[in-house]
Design a protein around this motif. Structure first.
Motif, PDB file in Angstrom:
ATOM      1  N   ALA A  84       0.840  -1.198   0.000  1.00 21.03           N
ATOM      2  CA  ALA A  84       0.000   0.000   0.000  1.00 21.03           C
ATOM      3  C   ALA A  84       0.874   1.247   0.000  1.00 21.03           C
ATOM      4  N   ILE A  85       0.371   2.286  -0.638  1.00 21.91           N
ATOM      5  CA  ILE A  85       1.033   3.588  -0.630  1.00 21.91           C
ATOM      6  C   ILE A  85      -0.004   4.625  -0.219  1.00 21.91           C
ATOM      7  N   GLY A  86       0.322   5.400   0.810  1.00 21.16           N
ATOM      8  CA  GLY A  86      -0.594   6.422   1.311  1.00 21.16           C
ATOM      9  C   GLY A  86      -0.339   7.770   0.664  1.00 21.16           C
ATOM     10  N   VAL A  87      -1.393   8.430   0.261  1.00 26.68           N
ATOM     11  CA  VAL A  87      -1.285   9.776  -0.315  1.00 26.68           C
ATOM     12  C   VAL A  87      -2.391  10.662   0.243  1.00 26.68           C
ATOM     13  N   SER A  88      -2.116  11.943   0.239  1.00 22.66           N
ATOM     14  CA  SER A  88      -3.130  12.941   0.569  1.00 22.66           C
ATOM     15  C   SER A  88      -3.751  13.425  -0.737  1.00 22.66           C
ATOM     16  N   GLY A  89      -4.951  13.972  -0.645  1.00 23.65           N
ATOM     17  CA  GLY A  89      -5.556  14.589  -1.818  1.00 23.65           C
ATOM     18  C   GLY A  89      -4.776  15.788  -2.312  1.00 23.65           C
ATOM     19  N   VAL A  90      -3.863  16.300  -1.473  1.00 26.03           N
ATOM     20  CA  VAL A  90      -2.991  17.407  -1.866  1.00 26.03           C
ATOM     21  C   VAL A  90      -1.903  16.938  -2.827  1.00 26.03           C
ATOM     22  N   ASP A  91      -1.426  15.712  -2.626  1.00 26.29           N
ATOM     23  CA  ASP A  91      -0.314  15.188  -3.426  1.00 26.29           C
ATOM     24  C   ASP A  91      -0.689  15.084  -4.902  1.00 26.29           C
ATOM     25  N   GLY A  92       0.102  15.756  -5.735  1.00 24.88           N
ATOM     26  CA  GLY A  92      -0.171  15.724  -7.173  1.00 24.88           C
ATOM     27  C   GLY A  92      -1.511  16.336  -7.529  1.00 24.88           C
ATOM     28  N   HIS A 145      -6.671  11.325 -11.529  1.00 22.91           N
ATOM     29  CA  HIS A 145      -6.641   9.870 -11.351  1.00 22.91           C
ATOM     30  C   HIS A 145      -5.312   9.249 -11.769  1.00 22.91           C
ATOM     31  N   LYS A 146      -4.461  10.012 -12.470  1.00 22.31           N
ATOM     32  CA  LYS A 146      -3.141   9.484 -12.856  1.00 22.31           C
ATOM     33  C   LYS A 146      -2.290   9.185 -11.624  1.00 22.31           C
ATOM     34  N   VAL A 147      -2.505   9.943 -10.544  1.00 21.86           N
ATOM     35  CA  VAL A 147      -1.787   9.683  -9.292  1.00 21.86           C
ATOM     36  C   VAL A 147      -2.139   8.280  -8.793  1.00 21.86           C
ATOM     37  N   LEU A 148      -3.425   7.956  -8.813  1.00 18.40           N
ATOM     38  CA  LEU A 148      -3.882   6.643  -8.363  1.00 18.40           C
ATOM     39  C   LEU A 148      -3.419   5.537  -9.310  1.00 18.40           C
ATOM     40  N   GLU A 149      -3.509   5.811 -10.599  1.00 16.39           N
ATOM     41  CA  GLU A 149      -3.110   4.806 -11.594  1.00 16.39           C
ATOM     42  C   GLU A 149      -1.626   4.474 -11.477  1.00 16.39           C
ATOM     43  N   GLY A 150      -0.804   5.477 -11.114  1.00 16.45           N
ATOM     44  CA  GLY A 150       0.627   5.241 -10.924  1.00 16.45           C
ATOM     45  C   GLY A 150       0.887   4.307  -9.750  1.00 16.45           C
ATOM     46  N   ILE A 151       0.144   4.506  -8.651  1.00 17.90           N
ATOM     47  CA  ILE A 151       0.286   3.646  -7.476  1.00 17.90           C
ATOM     48  C   ILE A 151      -0.182   2.228  -7.798  1.00 17.90           C
ATOM     49  N   ILE A 152      -1.288   2.136  -8.525  1.00 17.35           N
ATOM     50  CA  ILE A 152      -1.842   0.829  -8.903  1.00 17.35           C
ATOM     51  C   ILE A 152      -0.875   0.076  -9.821  1.00 17.35           C
ATOM     52  N   ALA A 153      -0.266   0.803 -10.771  1.00 15.83           N
ATOM     53  CA  ALA A 153       0.710   0.189 -11.688  1.00 15.83           C
ATOM     54  C   ALA A 153       1.926  -0.335 -10.921  1.00 15.83           C
ATOM     55  N   HIS A 154       2.187   0.277  -9.779  1.00 15.55           N
ATOM     56  CA  HIS A 154       3.294  -0.134  -8.912  1.00 15.55           C
ATOM     57  C   HIS A 154       2.967  -1.434  -8.178  1.00 15.55           C
ATOM     58  N   GLY A 155       1.707  -1.867  -8.274  1.00 12.71           N
ATOM     59  CA  GLY A 155       1.277  -3.079  -7.589  1.00 12.71           C
ATOM     60  C   GLY A 155       0.806  -2.837  -6.170  1.00 12.71           C
ATOM     61  N   SER A 156       0.491  -1.577  -5.859  1.00 12.61           N
ATOM     62  CA  SER A 156       0.100  -1.216  -4.500  1.00 12.61           C
ATOM     63  C   SER A 156      -1.348  -0.736  -4.440  1.00 12.61           C
ATOM     64  N   ILE A 157      -1.911  -0.798  -3.230  1.00 12.25           N
ATOM     65  CA  ILE A 157      -3.253  -0.290  -2.967  1.00 12.25           C
ATOM     66  C   ILE A 157      -3.129   1.175  -2.558  1.00 12.25           C
ATOM     67  N   PRO A 158      -3.765   2.117  -3.272  1.00 11.21           N
ATOM     68  CA  PRO A 158      -3.734   3.513  -2.841  1.00 11.21           C
ATOM     69  C   PRO A 158      -4.571   3.708  -1.581  1.00 11.21           C
ATOM     70  N   VAL A 159      -4.028   4.462  -0.636  1.00 10.22           N
ATOM     71  CA  VAL A 159      -4.750   4.813   0.587  1.00 10.22           C
ATOM     72  C   VAL A 159      -4.799   6.342   0.641  1.00 10.22           C
ATOM     73  N   VAL A 160      -5.994   6.905   0.518  1.00  8.11           N
ATOM     74  CA  VAL A 160      -6.158   8.350   0.299  1.00  8.11           C
ATOM     75  C   VAL A 160      -6.745   9.052   1.522  1.00  8.11           C
ATOM     76  N   SER A 161      -6.066  10.118   1.962  1.00  4.36           N
ATOM     77  CA  SER A 161      -6.647  10.985   3.001  1.00  4.36           C
ATOM     78  C   SER A 161      -7.339  12.159   2.314  1.00  4.36           C
ATOM     79  N   PRO A 162      -8.559  12.493   2.738  1.00  5.37           N
ATOM     80  CA  PRO A 162      -9.391  13.455   1.996  1.00  5.37           C
ATOM     81  C   PRO A 162      -9.119  14.931   2.318  1.00  5.37           C
ATOM     82  N   ILE A 163      -7.926  15.386   1.988  1.00  5.85           N
ATOM     83  CA  ILE A 163      -7.609  16.811   2.042  1.00  5.85           C
ATOM     84  C   ILE A 163      -7.489  17.289   0.596  1.00  5.85           C
ATOM     85  N   GLY A 164      -8.237  18.333   0.221  1.00  2.00           N
ATOM     86  CA  GLY A 164      -8.200  18.845  -1.148  1.00  2.00           C
ATOM     87  C   GLY A 164      -7.346  20.099  -1.254  1.00  2.00           C
TER      88      GLY A 164
END
Length: 265
Positions: free
Chosen positions: A96-104, A129-148
């Motif tokens: 899994a890779i964690g990201v904030s909604g701020v990232d990218g 959605h390219k941010v999520l697709e990049g994590i998915i292509a890495h073989g990881s589950i995206p974990v998103v915190s909802p900060i915009g």
């Protein structure tokens, strides 16, 4: 590739069993579904604000957010809670890779219409959605915190249910809300029963009658908005039941399915 956006609220996250994460990783490794986690963190935010003697208020289930509250919200969501979810997934053998909604600029936002009352609470205007697709292509589950974030760099507190719906819309994904109850419950003759299926019209009546209230309001409204904008399906399931996530993805009758009027039989 079938995407499934899974929304876990903060009150649920605190107590989700190991079996939930095991089911999540099992689902991910099967390659039938690609999960994306969106999480909240309300109880921990409230607890920290209280310890800092910062007053917190809610309007229709949304937290009133000034600069001070926003700093705490971001610290809790993008720090403590996000990394805890990532660790829980790794602990059961997942990636899994964690990201904030701020990232990218993952969650592009603007002030909500009720900004004078709510402060820095936002609504999502776009999803990178390219941010999520990049994590998915890495073989990881995206974990998103909802900060915009907006184009000027201003951050916004995004309700997790609304963020999850926006991501599901952008990916054409199914949306699943994880709860600590088996679905939407109604009481009749003193007995609570689960609704297997509920429509937009009935949901609005239940909100009016205060059967649905508090934090459930943005949840069901985000679900309806998603269905209107071509999310294939929205469900609410009990994450504390072993195999509930697997059963849901296998199409078994579980939880409450939220539908538009014309779909209900």
């Amino acid at each position: 590739m079938k995407y499934l956006v899974i929304k876990c609220g903060g009150s649920v996250l605190d107590n989700l069993p190991r079996s939930f994460y095991e089911d999540l990783v099992k689902m991910h490794k099967s390659s039938k579904w690609t999960p994306i986690i969106v999480h909240g963190g309300g109880p921990l935010i409230t607890s920290l604000l209280k310890s800092l003697n910062v007053e917190t208020k809610f309007v229709n289930g949304l937290r009133v957010t000034d600069h001070q509250v926003l700093d705490v919200v971001e610290m809790v969501l993008s720090g403590s809670v996000n990394k805890q979810v990532v660790r829980n997934i790794i602990e059961v053998g997942g990636n899994a890779i964690g990201v904030s909604g701020v990232d990218g600029s993952l969650l592009q936002a603007m002030p909500t219409q009720n900004a004078k009352t709510l402060g820095f609470v936002g609504e999502v205007t776009g999803v990178n959605h390219k941010v999520l697709e990049g994590i998915i292509a890495h073989g990881s589950i995206p974990v998103v915190s909802p900060i915009g974030i907006d184009s000027s760099g201003q951050r916004y507190n995004i309700n997790g249910d609304i963020a999850a719906s926006a991501i599901a819309k952008a990916l054409g994904a199914n949306l699943c809300f994880i709860s600590d109850i088996p679905g939407i419950l109604v009481e009749k003759d003193g007995i609570k029963t689960k609704l297997d299926k509920v429509s937009k019209e009935i949901i609005e009546e239940m909100i009016k009658d205060q059967i649905i209230n508090g934090g459930m309001i943005p949840k069901v409204r985000a679900a309806i908005d998603g269905l209107v904008h071509n999310i294939p399906e929205v469900g609410i399931i009990n994450g504390f039941e072993k195999n509930s996530l697997i059963d849901y993805t296998n199409g078994k009758k579980i939880g409450t399915k939220i539908v538009l009027e014309e779909e209900i039989a």
